[in-house]
Motif scaffolding. Structure first.
Motif, PDB file in Angstrom:
ATOM      1  N   ALA A 147       0.826  -1.212   0.000  1.00  9.90           N
ATOM      2  CA  ALA A 147       0.000   0.000   0.000  1.00  9.90           C
ATOM      3  C   ALA A 147       0.857   1.258   0.000  1.00  9.90           C
ATOM      4  CB  ALA A 147      -0.922  -0.006   1.223  1.00  9.90           C
ATOM      5  N   ASP A 148       2.069   1.186   0.542  1.00 14.43           N
ATOM      6  CA  ASP A 148       2.966   2.340   0.507  1.00 14.43           C
ATOM      7  C   ASP A 148       3.346   2.692  -0.930  1.00 14.43           C
ATOM      8  OD1 ASP A 148       4.248  -0.173   0.594  1.00 14.43           O
ATOM      9  OD2 ASP A 148       6.143   0.704   1.191  1.00 14.43           O
ATOM     10  N   SER A 149       3.490   1.672  -1.770  1.00 16.16           N
ATOM     11  CA  SER A 149       3.800   1.919  -3.182  1.00 16.16           C
ATOM     12  C   SER A 149       2.602   2.510  -3.919  1.00 16.16           C
ATOM     13  CB  SER A 149       4.246   0.625  -3.871  1.00 16.16           C
ATOM     14  OG  SER A 149       5.479   0.179  -3.355  1.00 16.16           O
ATOM     15  N   LEU A 150       1.396   2.078  -3.563  1.00 19.52           N
ATOM     16  CA  LEU A 150       0.206   2.655  -4.194  1.00 19.52           C
ATOM     17  C   LEU A 150       0.126   4.149  -3.910  1.00 19.52           C
ATOM     18  CD1 LEU A 150      -2.482   2.345  -5.723  1.00 19.52           C
ATOM     19  CD2 LEU A 150      -3.563   1.795  -3.528  1.00 19.52           C
ATOM     20  N   ALA A 151       0.554   4.551  -2.720  1.00 19.55           N
ATOM     21  CA  ALA A 151       0.494   5.970  -2.350  1.00 19.55           C
ATOM     22  C   ALA A 151       1.327   6.835  -3.280  1.00 19.55           C
ATOM     23  CB  ALA A 151       0.952   6.144  -0.903  1.00 19.55           C
ATOM     24  N   SER A 152       2.398   6.279  -3.835  1.00 16.43           N
ATOM     25  CA  SER A 152       3.256   7.054  -4.748  1.00 16.43           C
ATOM     26  C   SER A 152       3.192   6.537  -6.183  1.00 16.43           C
ATOM     27  CB  SER A 152       4.709   7.007  -4.254  1.00 16.43           C
ATOM     28  OG  SER A 152       5.198   5.671  -4.239  1.00 16.43           O
ATOM     29  N   PHE A 153       2.241   5.666  -6.480  1.00 20.95           N
ATOM     30  CA  PHE A 153       2.166   5.019  -7.792  1.00 20.95           C
ATOM     31  C   PHE A 153       2.021   6.036  -8.923  1.00 20.95           C
ATOM     32  CE2 PHE A 153      -0.364   1.813 -10.562  1.00 20.95           C
ATOM     33  CZ  PHE A 153       0.804   1.325 -11.124  1.00 20.95           C
ATOM     34  N   HIS A 154       1.376   7.167  -8.646  1.00 21.15           N
ATOM     35  CA  HIS A 154       1.183   8.184  -9.692  1.00 21.15           C
ATOM     36  C   HIS A 154       2.501   8.793 -10.161  1.00 21.15           C
ATOM     37  CE1 HIS A 154       1.328  10.457  -5.894  1.00 21.15           C
ATOM     38  NE2 HIS A 154       1.783  11.464  -6.607  1.00 21.15           N
ATOM     39  N   ARG A 155       3.568   8.598  -9.391  1.00 15.71           N
ATOM     40  CA  ARG A 155       4.881   9.131  -9.763  1.00 15.71           C
ATOM     41  C   ARG A 155       5.664   8.160 -10.643  1.00 15.71           C
ATOM     42  NH1 ARG A 155       7.981  10.185  -4.577  1.00 15.71           N
ATOM     43  NH2 ARG A 155       9.499  11.043  -6.067  1.00 15.71           N
ATOM     44  N   TRP A 156       5.196   6.902 -10.751  1.00 19.01           N
ATOM     45  CA  TRP A 156       5.890   5.918 -11.584  1.00 19.01           C
ATOM     46  C   TRP A 156       5.685   6.276 -13.048  1.00 19.01           C
ATOM     47  CZ3 TRP A 156       5.493   0.202  -9.646  1.00 19.01           C
ATOM     48  CH2 TRP A 156       5.715   0.164  -8.263  1.00 19.01           C
ATOM     49  N   GLN A 157       6.722   6.083 -13.842  1.00 18.49           N
ATOM     50  CA  GLN A 157       6.587   6.373 -15.268  1.00 18.49           C
ATOM     51  C   GLN A 157       5.577   5.411 -15.896  1.00 18.49           C
ATOM     52  OE1 GLN A 157       9.479   5.596 -18.740  1.00 18.49           O
ATOM     53  NE2 GLN A 157       9.960   7.676 -18.096  1.00 18.49           N
ATOM     54  N   GLY A 158       4.551   5.988 -16.505  1.00 17.51           N
ATOM     55  CA  GLY A 158       3.547   5.178 -17.193  1.00 17.51           C
ATOM     56  C   GLY A 158       2.707   4.317 -16.272  1.00 17.51           C
ATOM     57  N   PHE A 159       2.282   4.859 -15.117  1.00 18.86           N
ATOM     58  CA  PHE A 159       1.517   4.021 -14.184  1.00 18.86           C
ATOM     59  C   PHE A 159       0.207   3.541 -14.802  1.00 18.86           C
ATOM     60  CE2 PHE A 159      -0.767   7.938 -13.161  1.00 18.86           C
ATOM     61  CZ  PHE A 159      -2.024   7.496 -12.770  1.00 18.86           C
ATOM     62  N   ARG A 160      -0.370   4.342 -15.670  1.00 18.90           N
ATOM     63  CA  ARG A 160      -1.611   3.907 -16.330  1.00 18.90           C
ATOM     64  C   ARG A 160      -1.351   2.738 -17.283  1.00 18.90           C
ATOM     65  NH1 ARG A 160      -5.825   7.679 -15.751  1.00 18.90           N
ATOM     66  NH2 ARG A 160      -5.163   9.675 -14.873  1.00 18.90           N
ATOM     67  N   SER A 161      -0.198   2.749 -17.955  1.00 24.03           N
ATOM     68  CA  SER A 161       0.116   1.648 -18.868  1.00 24.03           C
ATOM     69  C   SER A 161       0.409   0.371 -18.085  1.00 24.03           C
ATOM     70  CB  SER A 161       1.292   2.018 -19.776  1.00 24.03           C
ATOM     71  OG  SER A 161       2.488   2.179 -19.043  1.00 24.03           O
ATOM     72  N   ILE A 162       0.978   0.495 -16.889  1.00 29.13           N
ATOM     73  CA  ILE A 162       1.183  -0.678 -16.026  1.00 29.13           C
ATOM     74  C   ILE A 162      -0.170  -1.281 -15.673  1.00 29.13           C
ATOM     75  CG2 ILE A 162       1.957  -1.437 -13.740  1.00 29.13           C
ATOM     76  CD1 ILE A 162       4.170   0.680 -13.932  1.00 29.13           C
ATOM     77  N   ALA A 163      -1.101  -0.432 -15.276  1.00 28.96           N
ATOM     78  CA  ALA A 163      -2.439  -0.912 -14.905  1.00 28.96           C
ATOM     79  C   ALA A 163      -3.153  -1.542 -16.096  1.00 28.96           C
ATOM     80  CB  ALA A 163      -3.266   0.247 -14.349  1.00 28.96           C
ATOM     81  N   ALA A 164      -2.836  -1.091 -17.296  1.00 34.55           N
ATOM     82  CA  ALA A 164      -3.479  -1.629 -18.499  1.00 34.55           C
ATOM     83  C   ALA A 164      -2.858  -2.940 -18.945  1.00 34.55           C
ATOM     84  CB  ALA A 164      -3.406  -0.613 -19.635  1.00 34.55           C
ATOM     85  N   MET A 165      -1.660  -3.266 -18.419  1.00 34.12           N
ATOM     86  CA  MET A 165      -0.956  -4.476 -18.849  1.00 34.12           C
ATOM     87  C   MET A 165      -1.374  -5.715 -18.083  1.00 34.12           C
ATOM     88  SD  MET A 165       3.010  -3.866 -19.869  1.00 34.12           S
ATOM     89  CE  MET A 165       3.332  -2.266 -19.176  1.00 34.12           C
ATOM     90  N   MET A 166      -1.621  -5.550 -16.776  1.00 34.72           N
ATOM     91  CA  MET A 166      -1.967  -6.717 -15.948  1.00 34.72           C
ATOM     92  C   MET A 166      -2.698  -6.276 -14.697  1.00 34.72           C
ATOM     93  SD  MET A 166       1.825  -7.838 -14.566  1.00 34.72           S
ATOM     94  CE  MET A 166       2.422  -8.058 -16.248  1.00 34.72           C
ATOM     95  N   PRO A 167      -3.493  -7.169 -14.101  1.00 31.99           N
ATOM     96  CA  PRO A 167      -4.160  -6.827 -12.844  1.00 31.99           C
ATOM     97  C   PRO A 167      -3.147  -6.497 -11.756  1.00 31.99           C
ATOM     98  CG  PRO A 167      -5.078  -8.840 -13.795  1.00 31.99           C
ATOM     99  CD  PRO A 167      -3.829  -8.521 -14.570  1.00 31.99           C
ATOM    100  N   ILE A 168      -3.600  -5.727 -10.763  1.00 34.57           N
ATOM    101  CA  ILE A 168      -2.737  -5.289  -9.667  1.00 34.57           C
ATOM    102  C   ILE A 168      -3.379  -5.657  -8.337  1.00 34.57           C
ATOM    103  CG2 ILE A 168      -1.717  -3.287  -8.505  1.00 34.57           C
ATOM    104  CD1 ILE A 168      -1.700  -1.875 -11.240  1.00 34.57           C
ATOM    105  N   ALA A 169      -2.575  -6.219  -7.444  1.00 35.94           N
ATOM    106  CA  ALA A 169      -3.025  -6.498  -6.080  1.00 35.94           C
ATOM    107  C   ALA A 169      -2.213  -5.642  -5.130  1.00 35.94           C
ATOM    108  CB  ALA A 169      -2.853  -7.975  -5.742  1.00 35.94           C
ATOM    109  N   VAL A 170      -2.899  -4.877  -4.295  1.00 34.76           N
ATOM    110  CA  VAL A 170      -2.252  -4.015  -3.308  1.00 34.76           C
ATOM    111  C   VAL A 170      -2.419  -4.649  -1.940  1.00 34.76           C
ATOM    112  CG1 VAL A 170      -2.164  -1.704  -2.306  1.00 34.76           C
ATOM    113  CG2 VAL A 170      -2.805  -1.993  -4.718  1.00 34.76           C
ATOM    114  N   ILE A 171      -1.303  -4.861  -1.249  1.00 32.14           N
ATOM    115  CA  ILE A 171      -1.328  -5.472   0.078  1.00 32.14           C
ATOM    116  C   ILE A 171      -1.192  -4.378   1.125  1.00 32.14           C
ATOM    117  CG2 ILE A 171      -0.365  -7.277   1.548  1.00 32.14           C
ATOM    118  CD1 ILE A 171      -1.296  -8.316  -1.186  1.00 32.14           C
TER     119      ILE A 171
END
Length: 203
Positions: free
Chosen positions: A115-139
């Motif tokens: 969940a700490d990574s989800l908090a900063s996920f918007h800063r990852w390059q191409g976070f929307r394309s990551i979400a479009a490539m495969m499902p994501i599970a946040v712990i």
């Protein structure tokens, strides 16, 4: 450099858990065991990165040291460790995930993050394309139970959120799709372990 990946068969459900693992610790194992059980996965691959572009590399241990420590900590037949990102020259997560999708098009991959990574996920390059490539599970992680689901990335992807009760079928869903898994949380962190080790070395 040859690219060596853990074995994978068509139809397998494999969780991808990436990070610096600097160092790997039982908290990483806890997240992985939670994902194996709740997502009904066949395997988890720990993707030990050459280095996170968003983090300071000043305290980064050599890759081979981090890989060896990760294997020792994982200590589970269904948790496998790979450093393939170094071999393919990947700098960003989206590059690595695209490579795996092309290499294993019939495997059901799920990206796993704390969940700490989800908090900063918007800063990852191409976070929307990551979400479009495969499902994501946040712990869930301590301190992020409430803030992470309200983060910029979570809000941007809100309409694709899957109820926690349906997490067992997440690997079969067409992305974008993500879920937030609650449950027992580990307070361990690589940063805290490095601070502790520095303090011990000063005595």
């Amino acid at each position: 450099m040859p690219v060596r990946l853990p074995p994978a068969l068509p139809g397998m459900r494999i969780g991808l858990y990436g990070g610096s693992f600097n160092p790997a610790h039982p908290g990483h194992r806890h997240v992985s065991l939670t994902a194996l059980r709740r997502l009904r996965l066949d395997r988890i691959w720990w993707m030990v990165t050459p280095g996170n572009p968003l983090k300071d590399h000043g305290e980064l241990a050599p890759l081979e040291v981090r890989v060896e420590t990760a294997r020792r900590v994982a200590s589970h037949p269904r948790i496998l460790v790979t450093d393939f990102e170094s071999a393919i020259g990947a700098r960003y997560t989206r590059q690595s995930l695209r490579y795996l999708r092309l290499r294993h098009p019939a495997v059901h991959f799920v990206w796993i993050m704390g969940a700490d990574s989800l908090a900063s996920f918007h800063r990852w390059q191409g976070f929307r394309s990551i979400a479009a490539m495969m499902p994501i599970a946040v712990i869930d992680r301590p301190g992020f139970t409430l803030s992470a689901p309200g983060s910029r990335a979570a809000q941007a992807l809100a309409r694709f959120r899957v109820e926690e009760e349906a997490a067992g079928r997440l690997a079969d869903r067409r992305p974008p799709a993500w879920t937030f898994l609650h449950g027992p949380r580990s307070t361990l962190s690589s940063t805290a372990l490095r601070v502790r080790d520095r303090s011990s070395a000063n005595y």
